[in-house]
Design a protein around this motif. Sequence first.
Motif, short mmCIF file in Angstrom:
data_model
loop_
_atom_site.label_atom_id
_atom_site.label_comp_id
_atom_site.label_asym_id
_atom_site.label_seq_id
_atom_site.Cartn_x
_atom_site.Cartn_y
_atom_site.Cartn_z
N MET A 69 -21.20 -7.99 -6.17
CA MET A 69 -20.38 -7.07 -5.37
C MET A 69 -19.70 -6.06 -6.29
SD MET A 69 -18.58 -9.68 -2.65
CE MET A 69 -17.81 -10.67 -3.92
N ILE A 70 -19.62 -4.83 -5.81
CA ILE A 70 -19.03 -3.75 -6.60
C ILE A 70 -17.75 -3.27 -5.90
CG2 ILE A 70 -19.40 -1.52 -7.69
CD1 ILE A 70 -21.37 -3.71 -8.57
N GLN A 71 -16.63 -3.37 -6.59
CA GLN A 71 -15.36 -2.83 -6.08
C GLN A 71 -15.08 -1.54 -6.84
OE1 GLN A 71 -11.99 -5.50 -5.11
NE2 GLN A 71 -10.77 -4.27 -6.54
N GLY A 72 -15.44 -0.43 -6.21
CA GLY A 72 -15.38 0.86 -6.90
C GLY A 72 -14.00 1.41 -7.12
N VAL B 73 -23.96 -5.65 -3.27
CA VAL B 73 -23.24 -5.14 -2.10
C VAL B 73 -22.22 -4.09 -2.55
CG1 VAL B 73 -21.80 -5.75 -0.12
CG2 VAL B 73 -23.50 -7.40 -0.98
N TRP B 74 -22.23 -2.96 -1.85
CA TRP B 74 -21.19 -1.95 -1.99
C TRP B 74 -20.29 -1.99 -0.75
CZ3 TRP B 74 -23.79 3.30 -3.77
CH2 TRP B 74 -24.42 3.11 -5.01
N PRO B 75 -19.07 -1.50 -0.84
CA PRO B 75 -18.14 -1.58 0.30
C PRO B 75 -18.48 -0.59 1.43
CG PRO B 75 -16.97 -1.28 -1.80
CD PRO B 75 -18.42 -0.98 -2.04
N GLU B 76 -17.66 -0.65 2.44
CA GLU B 76 -17.73 0.28 3.58
C GLU B 76 -17.63 1.72 3.09
OE1 GLU B 76 -15.15 1.17 7.67
OE2 GLU B 76 -14.25 0.07 6.00
N THR B 77 -18.50 2.58 3.59
CA THR B 77 -18.56 4.01 3.25
C THR B 77 -18.47 4.25 1.75
OG1 THR B 77 -16.17 4.32 3.64
CG2 THR B 77 -17.67 4.76 5.49
N ALA B 78 -19.08 3.37 0.95
CA ALA B 78 -19.08 3.58 -0.51
C ALA B 78 -19.84 4.86 -0.86
CB ALA B 78 -19.71 2.37 -1.20
N ARG C 104 -17.37 -10.88 0.73
CA ARG C 104 -16.42 -9.83 1.14
C ARG C 104 -16.29 -8.81 0.02
NH1 ARG C 104 -10.98 -8.00 1.69
NH2 ARG C 104 -10.55 -7.46 3.87
N CYS C 105 -16.74 -7.60 0.30
CA CYS C 105 -16.73 -6.52 -0.68
C CYS C 105 -15.83 -5.40 -0.19
CB CYS C 105 -18.15 -6.01 -0.91
SG CYS C 105 -18.29 -4.81 -2.24
N ALA C 106 -14.76 -5.13 -0.93
CA ALA C 106 -13.77 -4.12 -0.53
C ALA C 106 -13.72 -2.99 -1.56
CB ALA C 106 -12.40 -4.77 -0.38
N ASN C 107 -13.36 -1.82 -1.11
CA ASN C 107 -13.25 -0.67 -1.99
C ASN C 107 -12.16 -0.85 -3.03
OD1 ASN C 107 -13.18 1.94 -3.11
ND2 ASN C 107 -11.86 2.70 -1.49
N THR C 108 -10.98 -1.30 -2.59
CA THR C 108 -9.84 -1.45 -3.50
C THR C 108 -9.36 -2.89 -3.60
OG1 THR C 108 -8.35 -0.87 -1.67
CG2 THR C 108 -9.03 0.91 -3.13
N GLY C 109 -10.07 -3.84 -2.98
CA GLY C 109 -9.65 -5.24 -2.97
C GLY C 109 -9.09 -5.61 -1.61
N TYR C 110 -9.08 -6.88 -1.32
CA TYR C 110 -9.54 -7.98 -2.15
C TYR C 110 -11.03 -8.24 -1.92
CZ TYR C 110 -4.56 -8.97 -2.63
OH TYR C 110 -3.21 -8.86 -2.90
N THR C 111 -11.77 -8.35 -3.04
CA THR C 111 -13.19 -8.68 -3.02
C THR C 111 -13.36 -10.11 -3.50
OG1 THR C 111 -13.93 -6.40 -3.38
CG2 THR C 111 -15.42 -8.14 -4.09
N GLY C 112 -14.22 -10.88 -2.84
CA GLY C 112 -14.43 -12.25 -3.27
C GLY C 112 -15.43 -12.98 -2.39
N PHE C 113 -15.72 -14.22 -2.78
CA PHE C 113 -16.63 -15.09 -2.03
C PHE C 113 -15.81 -16.16 -1.32
CE2 PHE C 113 -18.90 -13.69 -5.86
CZ PHE C 113 -20.03 -13.11 -5.32
N VAL C 114 -16.19 -16.47 -0.08
CA VAL C 114 -15.60 -17.60 0.65
C VAL C 114 -16.74 -18.54 1.01
CG1 VAL C 114 -14.19 -18.37 2.57
CG2 VAL C 114 -13.82 -16.09 1.59
N LEU C 115 -16.69 -19.75 0.51
CA LEU C 115 -17.75 -20.72 0.75
C LEU C 115 -17.64 -21.30 2.15
CD1 LEU C 115 -17.88 -22.61 -2.68
CD2 LEU C 115 -18.86 -20.40 -2.02
#
Length: 502
Positions: free
Chosen positions: A221-224, A260-265, A431-442
């Motif tokens: 995941m990329i948090q730009g 994965v890139w975020p929404e409207t990346a 979960r991939c967000a532009n500015t956070g929070y980005t992470g994995f939920v098992l």
Amino acid sequence: MLTSAFSGGFMSYVAWIALVPVLFSISEDSHRQAALKGFVMGLFHSMTLFSWIVYTMHVYGFLPYIFCIPVLVLLASYIALYSSLSVFAASFFKGRPFLTALAFALVWVCTDYARGIIFTGFPWGFLGYSQHEKLSLIQVADLAGVYAVTFGIVLFNGFIYWAISLAAKAKTIGCRAFGVSGSCVLLFFAIFFAGYFYYGQSRLQEISAKESNAGRSKIAMIQGNIDQSVKWDPAFQIFTIEKYVAMTKRAAEEKPDFVVWPETAAPFYFLFDKSLTKAFLDSVKDIGVDLVFGSPYVIFKNKEPEYFNSVYSMDKEGKIKGRYDKTHLVPFGEYTPLKDWIPFIGKIVPLEGDFSTGDPGRILETASLKIGTQICYEVIFPRLSRLMVKNGADLIVNVTNDAWFGKTGAPSQHFAISAFRAIENRRTLIRCANTGYTGFVLPSGQVRSVTGLYEDAIRVGDVPVLKEASFYTEHGDLFIAVCFAALIMCFASGLLVRLSKK
């Protein structure tokens, strides 16, 4: 107390006692007074929990604070009507603490469900979400969603109220006040909460074991971290693409199954804006990874444009394999409700026109997996994630741009909500967000590799791919129907008691 429970850590336990005071405060009140107290409680809780709305409206809606605060009060007043109804219902059973506790919990979850539907729905801030870190307490979500957790919390508050009321009565007229009925009530609560906690602990161990033995997929995941004030500025569009491409090349060194890139990346109309689309495709085609990315889309029907907030799946050769269009739009963010009646209010999102909706439940495919995509606000609606898993999604991917919220409480609240979708459907959530929070939920609800806010970040994780369907995925909101039926029985029994005394 209610709002503090959403702070995380030890404070989340406050939710389990926060409603006790209001039950005692209405013990001598009329129904109207009880409803008013419930409204006041809901009003101040909602104003503090949703205070981030003022920031968003002021900074990105360009409204002066003198207008932002009334908007917050109006929203909080609407939400307070639901808590008012719950307290109002509880007041019908004065002198019968068990029915008070039960009716209070039943009405609370039924009104939560209603709040998620009425006026397109706003199921944000349900009490169950305050427990997202307490894994053994929230495993029941795979039976009945977040509503089961909320029901447990509210009923426990009612149990404390019943126990204190009974102790006070016994002190006044002797221990015989406990009696047979008190023993039955105590037995009910003991069985319910023993089952609740036992299920949570045993289910957590079971799912954790299944995660260890499941097939794996490596996801990047990329948090730009693109500032919202420049995101749609033409001068920064190429810069944004280049930044995401450079970060993706670094992530590709770990050979993920897809990135994965975020929404409207990609901040332009993909495939419509020819020059930016070519620059984008030229940049990513040599990376050699499957890519899932967000970008708006436009088509013309009868020379009229239709806009969509979309996510694309692209293979490593640069071929588009599918597109998902957002199905549940944000009022005043992506479309203007009642714009014929209130034309002076527009959208916050700086794009032409209102967005249109796509088809719910549509699945995207990568080379090896099927993914259910949730764009930003969509993840707060349990039905949408459940529909995608029923349609065959191996993973849930939530792409979002929470830059709208700044450093308020909203990003953490949004992340907590999304975590429940993993437990409810027993699927890993990406979960991939532009500015956070980005992470994995098992699938067990365990959170991995979470970024901070407002930082450039790459997260690569080897996550489990579970295939089993949860009870909630298969049967949906059956629990709400049961609660509604039980509520009718509660009021019917209360009515019979009143008639028998006449």
